[in-house]
Design an enzyme around this catalytic site. Structure first.
Site, PDB file in Angstrom:
ATOM      1  N   ASP A   9       0.815  -1.219   0.000  1.00  0.00           N
ATOM      2  CA  ASP A   9       0.000   0.000   0.000  1.00  0.00           C
ATOM      3  C   ASP A   9       0.849   1.270   0.000  1.00  0.00           C
ATOM      4  OD1 ASP A   9      -2.673  -0.820  -0.161  1.00  0.00           O
ATOM      5  OD2 ASP A   9      -2.850  -1.141   2.001  1.00  0.00           O
TER       6      ASP A   9
ATOM      7  N   ARG B  23       0.601  -1.480   7.679  1.00  0.00           N
ATOM      8  CA  ARG B  23       1.080  -0.272   6.993  1.00  0.00           C
ATOM      9  C   ARG B  23       2.058   0.551   7.829  1.00  0.00           C
ATOM     10  NH1 ARG B  23      -2.932   3.231   3.473  1.00  0.00           N
ATOM     11  NH2 ARG B  23      -0.875   3.789   2.700  1.00  0.00           N
TER      12      ARG B  23
ATOM     13  N   ARG C 161      -9.825   5.653  10.862  1.00  0.00           N
ATOM     14  CA  ARG C 161      -8.368   5.603  10.885  1.00  0.00           C
ATOM     15  C   ARG C 161      -7.774   6.651  11.846  1.00  0.00           C
ATOM     16  NH1 ARG C 161      -6.504   2.819   6.201  1.00  0.00           N
ATOM     17  NH2 ARG C 161      -8.069   1.257   5.728  1.00  0.00           N
TER      18      ARG C 161
ATOM     19  N   HIS D   4     -11.622   7.018   4.655  1.00  0.00           N
ATOM     20  CA  HIS D   4     -10.714   8.163   4.754  1.00  0.00           C
ATOM     21  C   HIS D   4     -11.481   9.406   4.288  1.00  0.00           C
ATOM     22  CE1 HIS D   4      -6.545   5.999   4.346  1.00  0.00           C
ATOM     23  NE2 HIS D   4      -6.667   6.471   5.573  1.00  0.00           N
TER      24      HIS D   4
ATOM     25  N   CYS E   2      -5.387   9.431  -3.254  1.00  0.00           N
ATOM     26  CA  CYS E   2      -4.628   8.538  -2.363  1.00  0.00           C
ATOM     27  C   CYS E   2      -3.187   8.385  -2.837  1.00  0.00           C
ATOM     28  CB  CYS E   2      -5.263   7.149  -2.319  1.00  0.00           C
ATOM     29  SG  CYS E   2      -6.943   7.125  -1.748  1.00  0.00           S
TER      30      CYS E   2
HETATM   31  N1  ARG Z   1      -5.394   0.023   1.028  1.00  0.00           N
HETATM   32  C1  ARG Z   1      -5.149   1.309   1.577  1.00  0.00           C
HETATM   33  C2  ARG Z   1      -5.720   1.384   2.979  1.00  0.00           C
HETATM   34  O1  ARG Z   1      -6.775   0.835   3.209  1.00  0.00           O
HETATM   35  C3  ARG Z   1      -5.736   2.393   0.707  1.00  0.00           C
HETATM   36  C4  ARG Z   1      -5.382   3.764   1.157  1.00  0.00           C
HETATM   37  C5  ARG Z   1      -6.063   4.817   0.356  1.00  0.00           C
HETATM   38  N2  ARG Z   1      -5.569   6.100   0.686  1.00  0.00           N
HETATM   39  C6  ARG Z   1      -6.315   7.205   0.856  1.00  0.00           C
HETATM   40  N3  ARG Z   1      -5.712   8.333   0.990  1.00  0.00           N
HETATM   41  N4  ARG Z   1      -7.617   7.129   0.950  1.00  0.00           N
HETATM   42  O2  ARG Z   1      -5.130   1.922   3.869  1.00  0.00           O
END
Ligand code: ARG
Length: 294
Positions: free
Chosen positions: A81, A106, A151, A180, A287
């Site tokens: 990612d 991550r 998040r 997000h 993203c």
């Molecule tokens: N697979 C990543 C996650 O779930 C995607 C992140 C997407 N980034 C964003 N800025 N929305 O963390």
């Protein structure tokens, strides 16, 4: 002289002025879907890596063709990612506030980006609370819109407000598909290029999908941005709000057809860039893009 609406949006499309930006991206050399940390991801998803690379290169080309600077961070193996550069930091006025990822998978990305920031002459601040950079922290006018719910935490909102001295407006996300803030909202014009306006949000303009937010947060957005472009669920599910604007050109998913029409009607110039392979990981144009604001 262009006339302005109460919210500061220019009525005359000819006056949409682009401002050259500096973007940080990460080549998708190691991009894959290997775990599922949002509803878009499934462990058995097949990613066409050649197509993903091609799509990403198209994005880089589109930025450069429109006069923007693109820099890249070194992609690290084992971090599928890492291509989603927006999550690594938020940079305002040459100061960089780093990341602390919610998902353990991550977490090591923060360190990789820190190396880039160090080499580029930034002293990256390391947040104490979970915080996913521009994914949830969106500078606009004299504010920082700050998403939470999936998040980035409210503690991080307090931390980022203290760091930049910019009021952080907490917005509650409620739909797991829009986990997000940058999947539910983007800045069309940050209000910084036009000399700003008299209002607190200056000449800033926004697009968002109201139903991604709690009722109270929806009301906050309505009060702050009465002239915002509102997107439908279809546009949002097509990653239409995961867009990047330079004040005139809007780099946007071609699948977001309704939103594209609405933006064009407001005098913006949509630049379609298809990142469909990245949608499988829950990511799109924004993203993949970190803006370095000097
Ligand atoms: N697979 C990543 C996650 O779930 C995607 C992140 C997407 N980034 C964003 N800025 N929305 O963390």
């Amino acid at each position: 002289m262009p006339t302005t609406q109460p919210g500061g949006a220019l009525l005359n499309p000819a006056h949409r002025t682009p401002r050259a930006r500096r973007y940080l991206l990460c080549r998708p050399t190691h991009f894959a879907v290997e775990y599922a940390i949002n509803p878009w991801m499934s462990e058995d998803a097949e990613v066409d890596t050649a197509l993903a690379l091609h799509q990403w290169e198209n994005l880089v080309r589109a930025y450069r063709d429109h006069g923007h600077t693109v820099e890249t961070v070194r992609p690290a193996p084992g971090l599928p990612d890492m291509v989603f550069a927006a999550n690594s930091a938020v940079v305002v006025g040459g100061r960089a506030f780093g990341s602390l990822f919610h998902a353990p998978q991550r977490r090591p990305e923060s360190r990789e980006y820190e190396l880039w920031f160090k080499a580029a002459g930034y002293d990256l601040y390391r947040p104490e609370s979970p915080c996913e950079g521009e994914g949830d922290l969106v500078p606009v006018g004299r504010y920082l819109l700050a998403g939470t719910g999936f998040r980035t935490t409210r503690d991080a909102h307090a931390e980022v407000q203290e760091y930049f001295g910019l009021p952080a407006i907490s917005l509650q996300l409620t739909d797991p598909y829009f986990y997000h803030l940058d999947t539910a909202l983007f800045v069309l014009d940050d209000g910084l290029g036009t000399g700003g306006g008299e209002g607190d949000t200056g000449g800033a303009a926004l697009a968002y999908y109201p139903d991604a937010f709690s009722p109270g947060s929806r009301e906050v957005l309505r009060r702050l941005f009465p002239d915002a472009v509102l997107a439908t669920r279809d546009d949002a599910l097509a990653f239409g709000l995961n867009s990047v604007s330079d004040g005139r050109h809007v780099f946007i998913a071609p699948q977001a057809t309704g939103l594209i029409d609405r933006l064009a009607a407001r005098g913006y110039v949509p630049v379609p860039v298809d990142l469909s392979e990245f949608h499988k990981a829950g990511g799109g144009i924004k993203c993949c893009t970190q803006e370095i604001r000097s």
